[in-house]
Design a protein around this motif. Structure first.
Motif, PDB file in Angstrom:
ATOM      1  N   TRP A 200     -28.998  24.103   1.602  1.00 47.72           N
ATOM      2  CA  TRP A 200     -27.756  23.869   1.034  1.00 47.72           C
ATOM      3  C   TRP A 200     -27.383  22.690   0.767  1.00 47.72           C
ATOM      4  N   ASP A 201     -27.282  21.862   1.719  1.00 47.69           N
ATOM      5  CA  ASP A 201     -26.877  20.605   1.653  1.00 47.69           C
ATOM      6  C   ASP A 201     -27.776  19.629   0.737  1.00 47.69           C
TER       7      ASP A 201
ATOM      8  N   ARG B 199     -29.296  20.922  -1.631  1.00 48.04           N
ATOM      9  CA  ARG B 199     -29.179  21.586  -3.146  1.00 48.04           C
ATOM     10  C   ARG B 199     -27.816  21.129  -3.813  1.00 48.04           C
ATOM     11  N   TYR B 200     -26.812  21.043  -2.884  1.00 49.09           N
ATOM     12  CA  TYR B 200     -25.293  20.737  -3.280  1.00 49.09           C
ATOM     13  C   TYR B 200     -24.703  19.615  -2.986  1.00 49.09           C
ATOM     14  N   SER B 201     -25.804  18.483  -2.652  1.00 46.78           N
ATOM     15  CA  SER B 201     -25.112  17.152  -2.383  1.00 46.78           C
ATOM     16  C   SER B 201     -24.435  16.648  -3.568  1.00 46.78           C
TER      17      SER B 201
ATOM     18  N   TRP C 190     -25.227  17.219 -12.163  1.00 42.09           N
ATOM     19  CA  TRP C 190     -24.950  18.639 -13.107  1.00 42.09           C
ATOM     20  C   TRP C 190     -23.735  18.075 -14.019  1.00 42.09           C
TER      21      TRP C 190
ATOM     22  N   ASN D 242     -26.468  15.417  -6.582  1.00 43.54           N
ATOM     23  CA  ASN D 242     -26.828  16.413  -7.450  1.00 43.54           C
ATOM     24  C   ASN D 242     -25.529  17.092  -8.158  1.00 43.54           C
ATOM     25  N   ARG D 243     -24.522  16.815  -7.591  1.00 40.25           N
ATOM     26  CA  ARG D 243     -23.236  17.344  -8.217  1.00 40.25           C
ATOM     27  C   ARG D 243     -22.880  16.305  -9.368  1.00 40.25           C
TER      28      ARG D 243
END
Length: 92
Positions: A68-69, A71-73, A80, A76-77
């Motif tokens: 999770w960390d 993928r959504y670090s 996006w 990455n944000r």
């Protein structure tokens, strides 16, 4: 199973007023049921099928958190946001 054990403990506790050895028997029964439940990973009080312990469960939770960390670090944000900006620019 839990209800039957609870009834047995209550009966033994009630008999304890006649002879205190029954209180000891009730305490041993509760202690034994609690220890046996912990060995299986939950306890007889927790009859919802959940598992409290075990290193394997800890590893699984830790691995899921790591994924999770990653993928959504923050990195990455930011990517996006850039991709969203590009998509918005293409549309408009």
């Amino acid at each position: 199973m839990f209800v039957l054990l609870l009834i047995l403990v209550v009966i033994l506790f009630g008999l304890g007023f006649l002879n205190p050895i029954w209180w000891v028997a009730a305490a041993v029964l509760v202690f034994g049921a609690n220890r046996h439940g912990r060995d299986r990973g939950g306890g007889w009080i927790r009859d919802d099928g959940s598992d409290l312990g075990g290193y394997r469960d800890y590893e699984n939770r830790r691995d899921r958190q790591d994924r999770w960390d990653r993928r959504y670090s923050r990195r990455n944000r930011a990517r996006w946001r850039r991709e969203d900006r590009r998509d918005h620019e293409r549309r408009g």
